[in-house]
Motif scaffolding. Structure first.
Motif, PDB file in Angstrom:
ATOM      1  N   TYR A 261       0.826  -1.200   0.000  1.00 15.04           N
ATOM      2  CA  TYR A 261       0.000   0.000   0.000  1.00 15.04           C
ATOM      3  C   TYR A 261       0.868   1.261   0.000  1.00 15.04           C
ATOM      4  N   GLY A 262       0.538   2.179  -0.890  1.00 17.78           N
ATOM      5  CA  GLY A 262       1.274   3.437  -0.983  1.00 17.78           C
ATOM      6  C   GLY A 262       2.502   3.355  -1.855  1.00 17.78           C
ATOM      7  N   LYS A 266      -2.621   2.374  -4.314  1.00 11.62           N
ATOM      8  CA  LYS A 266      -3.372   2.897  -3.177  1.00 11.62           C
ATOM      9  C   LYS A 266      -4.813   2.391  -3.174  1.00 11.62           C
ATOM     10  N   ASP A 285      -9.780   3.990  -1.969  1.00  6.08           N
ATOM     11  CA  ASP A 285      -8.608   3.884  -1.111  1.00  6.08           C
ATOM     12  C   ASP A 285      -9.086   3.262   0.198  1.00  6.08           C
TER      13      ASP A 285
END
Length: 293
Positions: A261-262, A266, A285
């Motif tokens: 994640y990120g 996302k 998200d």
């Protein structure tokens, strides 16, 4: 991934990333400038009728000129000197502030690119008009086996020729985002690919259900040749996929969740069927967690 950038820079060279945010149309399959055989007219246009060599038209290459910049760009890529290669393009703002460790983050993409650069490139045209220039290179297309000519645009900046990979808003974005450009582009690319993979799963389930009257697990769809096996790993798209079947295997829903994640993505994605059995993909998200039906 950065590969998205490169694929659009070199559409005949690598993978799909075909995802065209970038527009430069030249390829990796070229060979090296031959002896200086062709002459230029007064306006800078190459006279291709002048003593053409058997391997195609060639031109004199002046040191630090547009053609020399293109030649050097290919050479640096082949030598795996990626930072030096991209410094020759207007992608420089996105690469110059990356640390060596950060640059290594994209090493797999760059390694693949370097492997596609031939030992030689054949440059056969150079037109200079004030602060802009166009260099043409002749190369064999790997798919058709025929020779093609690609054009490379350049711009003079403080007396130095720079290869234009993008222009307009895309170039402004690179300047604004700096090194974050590649990271942001990687996330956008992975998210697009995740959505596309879920759509492939939808088509695969439809094809399978027409033949068998039920839906199937991912591995069954792969075995039947309806899905690529890279759906089993996040290595290609940066996402993990899961298919959930009802007890009677008449219906299903599927999810795509960022592997990191990120970093690899996302948004989380959900593929589900409406009351009429028509599939739709939604996303949000979700903090890196799978979406729930």
């Amino acid at each position: 991934m950065i590969r998205r950038v490169i694929d659009n820079l070199f559409p005949n060279a690598l993978i799909r990333i075909a995802l065209s945010a970038l527009v430069l149309s030249f390829a990796f399959s070229c060979s090296v400038a031959e002896p200086k055989a062709n002459a230029k007219t007064a306006d800078g246009v190459v006279n291709t009728n002048a003593a053409a060599q058997p391997k195609g038209a060639t031109i004199p290459i002046d040191k630090n000129g547009p053609a020399d910049t293109v030649r050097l760009f290919y050479a640096k890529l082949r030598e795996k000197k990626f930072r030096e290669a991209l410094f020759l393009t207007n992608l420089r703002p996105a690469i110059e502030s990356l640390t060596d460790a950060e640059l290594k983050d994209f090493s797999l993409d760059f390694e693949a690119i370097a492997g596609d650069v031939p030992a030689e490139i054949q440059i056969n045209g150079e037109i200079i008009s004030g602060e802009t220039a166009t260099v043409t290179a002749k190369f064999p297309d790997k798919e058709t086996g025929k020779d093609e000519v690609q054009s490379i645009k350049l711009r003079s900046e403080n007396g130095v020729w720079v290869i234009l990979t993008v222009e307009g808003d895309a170039e402004n974005r690179i300047k604004a985002e700096g090194k974050n450009y590649f990271y942001n582009l990687r996330i956008e690319t992975h998210e697009e690919e995740a959505k596309a993979m879920l759509e492939r799963i939808s088509k695969a389930q439809l094809a399978y259900s027409i033949q068998h009257g039920s839906c199937a697990e991912i591995q069954v769809l792969i075995t039947d040749g309806l899905l690529p096996d890279d759906v089993l790993t996040s290595a290609t798209t940066g996402y993990n996929y899961a298919v959930h079947l009802t007890s009677d295997k008449r219906r299903y829903f599927a999810t795509a969740t960022p592997a990191e994640y990120g970093k690899s993505g996302k948004r989380s994605f959900l593929l589900e069927l409406d009351s009429k059995g028509i599939s739709k993909v939604t996303s949000k998200d979700n903090g890196g967690q799978p979406m729930k039906k």
